[in-house]
Motif scaffolding. Sequence first.
Motif, mmCIF file in Angstrom:
data_model
loop_
_atom_site.group_PDB
_atom_site.id
_atom_site.type_symbol
_atom_site.label_atom_id
_atom_site.label_comp_id
_atom_site.label_asym_id
_atom_site.label_seq_id
_atom_site.Cartn_x
_atom_site.Cartn_y
_atom_site.Cartn_z
ATOM 1 N N ILE A 114 -37.677 -47.043 -34.455
ATOM 2 C CA ILE A 114 -37.269 -48.146 -34.383
ATOM 3 C C ILE A 114 -38.061 -48.684 -32.940
ATOM 4 C CG2 ILE A 114 -35.338 -49.465 -32.769
ATOM 5 C CD1 ILE A 114 -33.438 -47.721 -34.258
ATOM 6 N N TYR A 162 -32.922 -50.311 -41.773
ATOM 7 C CA TYR A 162 -33.925 -49.046 -41.664
ATOM 8 C C TYR A 162 -33.944 -48.130 -42.813
ATOM 9 C CZ TYR A 162 -35.416 -44.898 -38.734
ATOM 10 O OH TYR A 162 -35.800 -43.896 -37.905
ATOM 11 N N ARG A 163 -32.878 -48.041 -43.415
ATOM 12 C CA ARG A 163 -32.902 -47.012 -44.703
ATOM 13 C C ARG A 163 -33.861 -47.578 -45.776
ATOM 14 N NH1 ARG A 163 -27.615 -47.036 -43.384
ATOM 15 N NH2 ARG A 163 -26.897 -48.613 -44.897
ATOM 16 N N TYR A 196 -38.010 -48.384 -40.795
ATOM 17 C CA TYR A 196 -38.233 -48.628 -39.301
ATOM 18 C C TYR A 196 -37.637 -49.935 -39.009
ATOM 19 C CZ TYR A 196 -41.620 -52.553 -40.685
ATOM 20 O OH TYR A 196 -42.061 -53.709 -41.209
ATOM 21 N N ALA A 248 -27.989 -45.327 -32.589
ATOM 22 C CA ALA A 248 -28.994 -45.176 -33.316
ATOM 23 C C ALA A 248 -29.508 -43.579 -33.079
ATOM 24 C CB ALA A 248 -30.420 -45.930 -32.922
ATOM 25 N N LYS A 264 -27.554 -41.291 -35.214
ATOM 26 C CA LYS A 264 -27.827 -41.378 -36.715
ATOM 27 C C LYS A 264 -29.456 -40.565 -36.817
ATOM 28 C CE LYS A 264 -24.851 -43.802 -38.398
ATOM 29 N NZ LYS A 264 -23.848 -43.415 -39.617
ATOM 30 N N TYR A 310 -32.167 -41.699 -35.715
ATOM 31 C CA TYR A 310 -33.279 -42.627 -35.711
ATOM 32 C C TYR A 310 -34.146 -42.303 -34.600
ATOM 33 C CZ TYR A 310 -30.292 -45.225 -38.992
ATOM 34 O OH TYR A 310 -29.499 -45.626 -39.820
ATOM 35 N N THR A 311 -35.545 -42.577 -34.554
ATOM 36 C CA THR A 311 -36.411 -42.032 -33.494
ATOM 37 C C THR A 311 -36.681 -43.494 -32.859
ATOM 38 O OG1 THR A 311 -38.297 -42.106 -34.708
ATOM 39 C CG2 THR A 311 -37.140 -40.167 -34.309
#
Length: 262
Positions: free
Chosen positions: A2, A191-192, A196, A240, A243, A245-246
């Motif tokens: 992200i 995102y999926r 990104y 996020a 989940k 997510y970075t």
Amino acid sequence: MILLGFDVEEFDMPLEYGKTLAFDEQLAVSTKGTNTILKMLANAGIKATFFCTANYAIHKPEVIKQIVEAGHELASHGYYHSDFKVEHLRQSKLKLEEISGADITGFRMARMMPVDEEEIQKAGYTYNSSINPTFIPGRYNNFNKPRTWFFYKGVLQIPASVSPLVRWPLFWLSFHNLPMSVIRFMAGAAYRKDGYLNLYFHPWEFTDLKQPEKYGFPAYVSKNSGDAFTKRIKDFIVWAQSKGYTFGRTDEFAKAVIAKNR
């Protein structure tokens, strides 16, 4: 990954609504919001990108120093927020590099307006993040542009994220007006699909904008501003991270994309 981007500028938006705001106060509003953002990012342990105007940086070099010393990316948002000449592309890059000591490789045009990509390349930028690939009456009509990164005239384009299919913009106004459950649903879907997210905000959103006599903003701009907006962004970051997510700097993302596509 992200990519959180914050457009740090002289807060001149009230002028668009017929209000007058002293330049010192424009700087103060943006500075207060930037400090709130820096603290929030530090607490979350993440890095982001700050797209700054040279005009802001000239008057607030200490804030620019804080941004760079905290490990965030500094990128260009032009020389002035409400005045643009082609020569400002190169001039803003050089001035920001002079003030910060950092290498400036990214650009975002004020108000996400169109900009000549050949001039972006000539000015020495690696990437441009000035496209909102959606349709918003009166400002953006970019359904003909790719919704994810692409190369154009030698410059990597990193559009703002939109949802798949209907291309609902996942930009700052959506975070003010939509239920966070809807934001999370669309952000997760994007995102999926894309791998990104590229999200952008402004420091002045972290100020209470529900002051019509002072700022003149309509409700869709001032809704959930100030502390409420800070909470929304914090909660989004927590979600996020839960989940897996970075988060990262836009220049690091750009370097990875360019390296894979040489």
